[in-house]
Design a protein around this motif. Structure first.
Motif: not given
Length: 174
Positions: A166, A97, A122-123, A161-163, A114, A95, A118
């Motif tokens: 990422v 970024t 935060e996914n 990922p939601t970001d 970040r 994973t 995750y």
């Protein structure tokens, strides 16, 4: 391209002969030279006899102690000297970024934060992902790619990922 492995903020890319100057490699003739671009990973370490991949050698265990009881990618030892180890890591998903800039410490911190968010849930699946080691940082001119190894249990289908900064990054053998 310069590749750096970071183990929970313990940096191993310095040379004791060169008084700990980052980016300098000490050679057997005691001449110190700037680190050059690497296609295979050279991990400079002061630890002796780190473990290789399966089969595990009789006096070694998996995972190696430098993984700090965290899951880490499998590798094959190519060469081991008193100054460094050269390893070939298996192809795997990481994973990642990307962070723009020129300050390695700042970029590593931003990238780590970040990725930590995750794995903290935060996914899209809102699931926690186990922390792994090492943190991989690829340094290119003005661009840093910071990556966490995806745990073996999630390699086939890592949480999305939601970001938008990422992403899942399948890396070839290196």
């Amino acid at each position: 391209i310069r590749v750096r492995f970071e183990m929970l903020k313990l940096e191993y890319e310095w040379c004791t002969h060169c008084a700990g100057v980052k980016g300098i490699v000490c050679h057997s003739d005691q001449s110190c030279k700037p680190r050059v671009a690497m296609l295979s990973l050279f991990v400079v370490t002061t630890l002796a006899s780190l473990a290789a991949t399966s089969p595990v050698l009789p006096n070694q265990t998996w995972p190696p102690s430098f993984c700090n009881k965290l899951e880490c990618p499998k590798y094959t030892m190519v060469k081991s000297t008193a100054d460094y180890e050269e390893r070939t890591y298996d192809a795997a998903k990481w994973t990642s970024t990307m962070v723009s800039g020129t300050d390695l410490d700042k970029a590593s911190s931003t990238g780590f934060r970040r990725l930590f968010n995750y794995i903290s849930g935060e996914n899209k699946e809102k699931v926690k992902v186990n922390m792994t080691a090492p943190v991989l940082t690829v340094v290119e001119t003005g661009q840093f790619t910071v990556s966490f190894f995806v745990p073996f249990a999630d390699q086939a289908n890592p949480p999305e990922p939601t970001d938008p900064t990422v992403f899942t990054n399948p890396l070839a053998q290196m």
